[in-house]
Design a protein around this motif. Structure first.
Motif, PDB file in Angstrom:
ATOM      1  N   SER A  43       0.895  -1.086   0.169  1.00 43.31           N
ATOM      2  CA  SER A  43      -0.186   0.062  -0.151  1.00 43.31           C
ATOM      3  C   SER A  43       0.788   1.097   0.019  1.00 43.31           C
ATOM      4  CB  SER A  43      -0.968   0.202   1.278  1.00 43.31           C
ATOM      5  OG  SER A  43      -0.201  -0.029   2.383  1.00 43.31           O
ATOM      6  N   ASN A  44       1.960   1.168   0.363  1.00 46.22           N
ATOM      7  CA  ASN A  44       2.969   2.186   0.392  1.00 46.22           C
ATOM      8  C   ASN A  44       3.847   2.408  -0.868  1.00 46.22           C
ATOM      9  OD1 ASN A  44       4.463   0.324   1.398  1.00 46.22           O
ATOM     10  ND2 ASN A  44       5.519   1.108   3.084  1.00 46.22           N
ATOM     11  N   ASP A  45       3.946   1.596  -1.758  1.00 44.79           N
ATOM     12  CA  ASP A  45       4.786   1.331  -2.934  1.00 44.79           C
ATOM     13  C   ASP A  45       4.165   2.123  -3.906  1.00 44.79           C
ATOM     14  OD1 ASP A  45       6.587   0.774  -4.560  1.00 44.79           O
ATOM     15  OD2 ASP A  45       6.460  -1.452  -4.348  1.00 44.79           O
ATOM     16  N   THR A  46       4.073   3.467  -3.590  1.00 45.60           N
ATOM     17  CA  THR A  46       3.578   4.355  -4.752  1.00 45.60           C
ATOM     18  C   THR A  46       4.089   4.068  -6.118  1.00 45.60           C
ATOM     19  OG1 THR A  46       3.236   6.060  -3.079  1.00 45.60           O
ATOM     20  CG2 THR A  46       3.114   6.646  -5.254  1.00 45.60           C
ATOM     21  N   ALA A  47       5.286   3.847  -6.304  1.00 50.38           N
ATOM     22  CA  ALA A  47       6.161   3.665  -7.711  1.00 50.38           C
ATOM     23  C   ALA A  47       5.359   2.528  -8.327  1.00 50.38           C
ATOM     24  CB  ALA A  47       7.501   3.696  -7.366  1.00 50.38           C
ATOM     25  N   SER A  48       5.292   1.397  -7.686  1.00 51.17           N
ATOM     26  CA  SER A  48       4.882   0.334  -8.248  1.00 51.17           C
ATOM     27  C   SER A  48       3.116   0.446  -8.674  1.00 51.17           C
ATOM     28  CB  SER A  48       5.207  -1.171  -7.380  1.00 51.17           C
ATOM     29  OG  SER A  48       6.536  -1.148  -7.246  1.00 51.17           O
ATOM     30  N   GLN A  49       2.606   1.127  -7.908  1.00 50.45           N
ATOM     31  CA  GLN A  49       1.290   1.358  -8.012  1.00 50.45           C
ATOM     32  C   GLN A  49       1.125   2.178  -9.247  1.00 50.45           C
ATOM     33  OE1 GLN A  49      -0.044   3.388  -4.524  1.00 50.45           O
ATOM     34  NE2 GLN A  49       0.268   1.822  -3.529  1.00 50.45           N
ATOM     35  N   ILE A  50       1.755   3.315  -9.486  1.00 52.53           N
ATOM     36  CA  ILE A  50       1.995   3.897 -10.855  1.00 52.53           C
ATOM     37  C   ILE A  50       2.236   3.161 -12.140  1.00 52.53           C
ATOM     38  CG2 ILE A  50       2.944   5.902 -11.950  1.00 52.53           C
ATOM     39  CD1 ILE A  50       3.201   7.210  -9.300  1.00 52.53           C
ATOM     40  N   LEU A  51       3.445   2.253 -11.964  1.00 52.12           N
ATOM     41  CA  LEU A  51       3.753   1.347 -12.966  1.00 52.12           C
ATOM     42  C   LEU A  51       2.688   0.240 -13.285  1.00 52.12           C
ATOM     43  CD1 LEU A  51       6.136   0.313 -14.917  1.00 52.12           C
ATOM     44  CD2 LEU A  51       6.787  -1.286 -12.878  1.00 52.12           C
ATOM     45  N   PHE A  52       2.102  -0.236 -12.315  1.00 57.23           N
ATOM     46  CA  PHE A  52       1.016  -0.906 -12.584  1.00 57.23           C
ATOM     47  C   PHE A  52      -0.074  -0.398 -13.180  1.00 57.23           C
ATOM     48  CE2 PHE A  52      -2.871  -3.232 -10.533  1.00 57.23           C
ATOM     49  CZ  PHE A  52      -2.869  -4.250 -11.590  1.00 57.23           C
TER      50      PHE A  52
END
Length: 313
Positions: A43-52
């Motif tokens: 939930s705190n991995d903003t970079a991977s959320q944006i990549l997803f």
């Protein structure tokens, strides 16, 4: 062409196509959260959320262009003077909206997100009325907006089974994503008078998806956990965007914003039900407060669109 235009303005056809869009969009709330688990995104991995998100929308754009080209029996390519429209929609509808949405959804529940997302209906009508003057803003619409926002506020109050309150990174970001989407909806109506809405959707998704993927990678994001199931989920999520946004754009081209936007109340309905069933959030979806919030949102949208047809331009 005239028969096609008349068909797309019939209430029954608008209802059918709009409900298909809303069902697809409603399923996106639980699918994104399930995707976070499948691709091992914290939930705190903003970079991977944006990549997803970038991977999803790049694929959505490619699918839209391929399907549109097959159905149209020719390559789907924007006109020379349409690229600025693609860029504007790319930033509003994909990059800005989904940067806020994906980060926000990681910090709140699917039920609360689906209800807050209904705000885009009110904002779209306000923008259409006050800024672009596509339709008049009457007393019923103002009252409807107030009732709808009351539902959004209610879902965020502490106590009575609704934990967490409101946070900037969670519910706050979801609200900001709705503002971006509302503006993009009105721009789609404007731009689709000069360019094929399916073409606009396809190319803005590719451009926006690539931008988001580049940002996510640049921030150190990564995706893992690729399996046949997670790959299938990613393809389904891409199809949600490819089908729903293309259909919605076509409806906006041939109908007043208000006539189409009224069906947006089904987004939280489908979102709440599917989140409850797929994410185990029954404690939020089926509490008195959760149901009352949903009723207020739906009532607000009904009031907004209660105005006589002659008031629309």
């Amino acid at each position: 062409m005239k028969k096609t235009n008349e068909l797309l303005t019939k209430n029954s056809m608008v209802c059918l196509l709009a409900l298909i869009c809303c069902l697809l969009w409603g399923s996106a709330f639980p699918c994104i959260k399930i995707g976070y688990k499948m691709f091992q995104i914290a939930s705190n991995d903003t970079a991977s959320q944006i990549l997803f998100a970038g991977a999803r929308f790049t694929l959505a754009g490619i699918l839209t262009i391929i399907i549109g080209s097959i159905l149209g029996k020719k390559a789907l390519v924007p006109q020379k003077g349409s690229w600025h429209m693609v860029l504007a929609l790319c930033m509003l509808q994909t990059v800005i909206q989904y940067l806020f949405f994906y980060v926000g959804l990681a910090h709140t529940t699917g039920v609360k997100s689906s209800i807050i997302e209904a705000v885009n209906v009110f904002i779209a009508i306000l923008v259409s009325s006050l800024i672009f003057h596509y339709e008049k803003l009457g007393k019923e619409k103002i009252i409807g907006c107030m009732i709808g926002f009351a539902g959004v506020v209610l879902i965020n109050l502490n106590g009575s089974g609704m934990e967490g309150g409101m946070s900037l990174l969670g519910e706050g970001f979801i609200v900001l994503s709705t503002v971006s989407y509302a503006f993009s909806s009105v721009l789609i109506k404007k731009f689709s008078q000069k360019e094929n809405p399916v073409t606009l959707s396809g190319y803005q998704f590719v451009a926006g998806g690539l931008i988001m993927a580049a940002v996510g990678l640049g921030m150190g994001g990564h995706l893992s956990g690729f399996t046949p199931a997670s790959a299938a989920l990613l393809v389904y999520m891409a199809m949600i965007s490819a089908v729903a946004y293309s259909l919605w754009g076509i409806l906006l081209k041939y109908n007043p914003v208000g006539k189409v936007a009224v069906y947006g109340f089904m987004n939280p309905v489908f979102g709440v039900i599917l989140s409850a069933l797929l994410l185990g959030e029954q404690n939020q979806a089926f509490t008195a407060k959760g149901l009352l919030s949903l009723i207020l949102v739906c009532l607000g949208i009904y009031m907004v669109n209660k105005t006589p047809r002659c008031s629309q331009r």
